[in-house]
Design an enzyme around this catalytic site. Structure first.
Site, PDB file in Angstrom:
ATOM      1  N   LYS A   1      60.170  58.665  46.687  1.00 51.02           N
ATOM      2  CA  LYS A   1      60.479  57.649  47.273  1.00 51.02           C
ATOM      3  C   LYS A   1      61.802  56.997  46.809  1.00 51.02           C
ATOM      4  O   LYS A   1      62.624  56.397  47.363  1.00 51.02           O
ATOM      5  CB  LYS A   1      59.314  56.650  47.531  1.00 51.02           C
ATOM      6  CG  LYS A   1      58.080  57.357  48.465  1.00 51.02           C
ATOM      7  CD  LYS A   1      57.552  56.147  49.328  1.00 51.02           C
ATOM      8  CE  LYS A   1      56.967  56.994  50.440  1.00 51.02           C
ATOM      9  NZ  LYS A   1      55.785  56.367  51.382  1.00 51.02           N
TER      10      LYS A   1
ATOM     11  N   LYS B   1      55.832  67.685  54.148  1.00 48.78           N
ATOM     12  CA  LYS B   1      54.979  66.859  54.834  1.00 48.78           C
ATOM     13  C   LYS B   1      55.388  66.367  56.008  1.00 48.78           C
ATOM     14  O   LYS B   1      56.392  65.604  56.188  1.00 48.78           O
ATOM     15  CB  LYS B   1      54.453  66.191  53.634  1.00 48.78           C
ATOM     16  CG  LYS B   1      53.010  65.402  54.098  1.00 48.78           C
ATOM     17  CD  LYS B   1      52.709  64.391  52.946  1.00 48.78           C
ATOM     18  CE  LYS B   1      53.195  63.245  53.185  1.00 48.78           C
ATOM     19  NZ  LYS B   1      52.467  61.929  52.936  1.00 48.78           N
TER      20      LYS B   1
ATOM     21  N   LYS C   1      55.129  59.698  58.676  1.00 50.28           N
ATOM     22  CA  LYS C   1      55.343  58.581  59.383  1.00 50.28           C
ATOM     23  C   LYS C   1      56.842  58.146  59.507  1.00 50.28           C
ATOM     24  O   LYS C   1      57.509  58.248  60.421  1.00 50.28           O
ATOM     25  CB  LYS C   1      54.730  57.248  59.339  1.00 50.28           C
ATOM     26  CG  LYS C   1      53.229  57.445  59.292  1.00 50.28           C
ATOM     27  CD  LYS C   1      52.842  55.874  58.786  1.00 50.28           C
ATOM     28  CE  LYS C   1      51.396  56.086  58.387  1.00 50.28           C
ATOM     29  NZ  LYS C   1      51.226  55.973  56.912  1.00 50.28           N
TER      30      LYS C   1
HETATM   31  N1  AQP Z   1      50.783  65.465  56.557  1.00 51.59           N
HETATM   32  C1  AQP Z   1      49.847  64.917  56.210  1.00 51.59           C
HETATM   33  N2  AQP Z   1      48.713  66.090  56.234  1.00 51.59           N
HETATM   34  C2  AQP Z   1      47.686  65.544  55.783  1.00 51.59           C
HETATM   35  N3  AQP Z   1      47.291  64.209  55.388  1.00 51.59           N
HETATM   36  C3  AQP Z   1      48.183  63.364  55.304  1.00 51.59           C
HETATM   37  N4  AQP Z   1      48.258  62.277  54.868  1.00 51.59           N
HETATM   38  C4  AQP Z   1      49.420  61.632  55.163  1.00 51.59           C
HETATM   39  N5  AQP Z   1      50.347  62.396  55.684  1.00 51.59           N
HETATM   40  C5  AQP Z   1      49.244  63.904  55.625  1.00 51.59           C
HETATM   41  C6  AQP Z   1      46.861  61.393  54.350  1.00 51.59           C
HETATM   42  O1  AQP Z   1      46.915  60.147  55.176  1.00 51.59           O
HETATM   43  C7  AQP Z   1      46.301  59.322  54.344  1.00 51.59           C
HETATM   44  C8  AQP Z   1      46.976  58.019  54.663  1.00 51.59           C
HETATM   45  O2  AQP Z   1      48.558  58.413  54.261  1.00 51.59           O
HETATM   46  P1  AQP Z   1      49.426  56.987  53.872  1.00 51.59           P
HETATM   47  O3  AQP Z   1      49.719  56.442  55.227  1.00 51.59           O
HETATM   48  O4  AQP Z   1      48.584  55.978  53.183  1.00 51.59           O
HETATM   49  O5  AQP Z   1      50.327  57.348  53.086  1.00 51.59           O
HETATM   50  P2  AQP Z   1      51.382  58.710  53.314  1.00 51.59           P
HETATM   51  O6  AQP Z   1      50.753  59.737  52.588  1.00 51.59           O
HETATM   52  O7  AQP Z   1      52.639  58.030  52.399  1.00 51.59           O
HETATM   53  O8  AQP Z   1      51.754  58.820  54.895  1.00 51.59           O
HETATM   54  P3  AQP Z   1      52.992  59.241  55.416  1.00 51.59           P
HETATM   55  O9  AQP Z   1      52.952  59.443  56.887  1.00 51.59           O
HETATM   56  O10 AQP Z   1      53.855  60.063  54.556  1.00 51.59           O
HETATM   57  O11 AQP Z   1      53.626  57.764  55.227  1.00 51.59           O
HETATM   58  P4  AQP Z   1      55.060  57.336  54.775  1.00 51.59           P
HETATM   59  O12 AQP Z   1      56.297  58.216  55.644  1.00 51.59           O
HETATM   60  O13 AQP Z   1      55.331  55.819  55.431  1.00 51.59           O
HETATM   61  O14 AQP Z   1      55.251  57.510  53.373  1.00 51.59           O
HETATM   62  C9  AQP Z   1      46.229  59.627  53.070  1.00 51.59           C
HETATM   63  O15 AQP Z   1      44.992  60.201  52.599  1.00 51.59           O
HETATM   64  C10 AQP Z   1      47.195  60.886  53.072  1.00 51.59           C
HETATM   65  O16 AQP Z   1      46.834  62.078  52.015  1.00 51.59           O
END
Ligand code: AQP
Length: 335
Positions: free
Chosen positions: A114, A196, A199
């Site tokens: 990040k 991955k 969002k």
């Molecule tokens: N691609 C993924 N596959 C499986 N699990 C996922 N999680 C997130 N992306 C995937 C799981 O969702 C939960 C919540 O995630 P989060 O929103 O708290 O954080 P994150 O992992 O940072 O999600 P994003 O979508 O990648 O958000 P941004 O883009 O804002 O950083 C967690 O249990 C995570 O493992």
């Protein structure tokens, strides 16, 4: 004694298929186990480690609340609340900061990723994210944290901090275990299957939102990047695109990846893409109608959030108090 299950999700954009398969679906399954006491949180405090537009943050938090309910998280059987409604998170995070080393935070993969992505805003919160997450988990006497692969390192650091505190002061915290979903612990981007699905990914067609229309879902899967040969097999290293589709199809149909790959081995890539899109559409279909009803009723969503926060504080406050007492703080008499 029931096991405390704790997990959270950041309302930092639109909920993705990865979030549903890797997290929320599992939350619902865990809630069905009578031996579990489930606590689920919308991690709004975590979202501001990256700059958020205030109106978007507000609307996204309401949408995530509606989506969790629409996807079957039951406000009575589970505790569902917004992180910023429970001030104990911030207080415990400060205390735990004093038991965490800067070197440990520097090594966190998500911090490095990040920081590279948001080079103009490497704020203290971004570095401190794992400590706030440790506070989230430890505040509830959590036994088990269901997460995707990306969050495993953060659960490890929560365990290290809990163990460190317990070694100093006795049994203050329960040392939690991370558990990963069997299928779909890491759903990959449809445009770059080596990273991955996130969002915040701005690449068009890379991310499937759980609120996408069926037409959009079909369009995104049709454009999914596959591999150079034509063979369908599950091999995430040499065939990441096809393996990602097989993982999604398996998760959407509640089957193993091996059985799904065997069934699909004679298909063409185009057919696999359509079969996966159809399965995803069917999996998400029931949520849409419930979501539309819930998002139109903000008063109800506020009521659910307040109910959840009240129940969360009943558990969190005594655990925070126990830690403060162990450190040696003078506790206020009326506390
Ligand atoms: N691609 C993924 N596959 C499986 N699990 C996922 N999680 C997130 N992306 C995937 C799981 O969702 C939960 C919540 O995630 P989060 O929103 O708290 O954080 P994150 O992992 O940072 O999600 P994003 O979508 O990648 O958000 P941004 O883009 O804002 O950083 C967690 O249990 C995570 O493992």
């Amino acid at each position: 004694m029931s096991k405390i299950i704790y997990s959270g999700i950041q309302p930092s954009g639109v909920m993705t298929l990865g979030n549903y398969i890797g997290a929320v679906k599992n939350w619902r399954l865990m809630q069905d186990d009578p031996d579990h006491r489930c606590i689920y949180m919308l991690a709004d405090l975590h979202t501001i480690t990256v700059r958020q537009n205030p109106q978007d943050l507000h609307d996204n938090a309401m949408r995530f609340m509606a989506l969790c309910l629409a996807m079957g998280i039951d406000k009575d059987r589970s505790i569902l609340y917004m992180q910023s409604h429970v001030h104990e998170h911030c207080e415990l995070a400060w205390l735990l900061n004093c038991y965490t080393y800067v070197g440990e935070m520097n090594r966190m993969t998500q911090f490095k990723d990040k920081s590279a992505k948001h080079a103009d805003n490497i704020n203290m919160g971004l570095m401190d994210y794992p400590v706030l997450m440790a506070a989230d988990i430890l505040l509830f006497g959590t036994h088990c944290v269901p997460v995707g692969i990306d969050q495993v390192q953060h659960v490890e650091i929560a365990r290290d901090i809990a163990t460190r505190v317990n070694n100093l002061y006795g049994d203050v915290f329960v040392v939690p275990e991370g558990v990963m979903t069997k299928v779909g612990a890491k759903i990959m981007s449809l445009q770059d299957p080596t990273s991955k699905m996130s969002k915040s990914d701005p690449t068009p067609n890379a991310v499937v939102s759980v609120l996408d229309t069926p037409e959009t879902i079909v369009k995104k899967f049709k454009k999914a990047v596959t591999d150079s040969d034509t063979q369908i097999a599950y091999d995430p290293i040499s065939k990441p695109g096809v393996s990602n589709l097989l993982t999604i199809l398996a998760a959407a149909t509640d089957r193993s990846v091996e059985a799904t790959a065997a069934d699909c081995r004679h298909m063409r890539y185009g057919d696999l893409k359509l079969a996966t899109a159809d399965a995803v559409i069917e999996m998400l279909r029931p949520f849409r109608e419930r979501y539309d009803r819930l998002i139109a009723d903000p008063a109800y969503l506020h009521e659910v959030a307040a109910f959840g926060a009240g129940r969360a504080r009943e558990i969190a406050a005594p655990i925070l108090r126990r830690f403060k007492q162990a450190i040696g703080f003078v506790l206020p008499r009326a506390d």
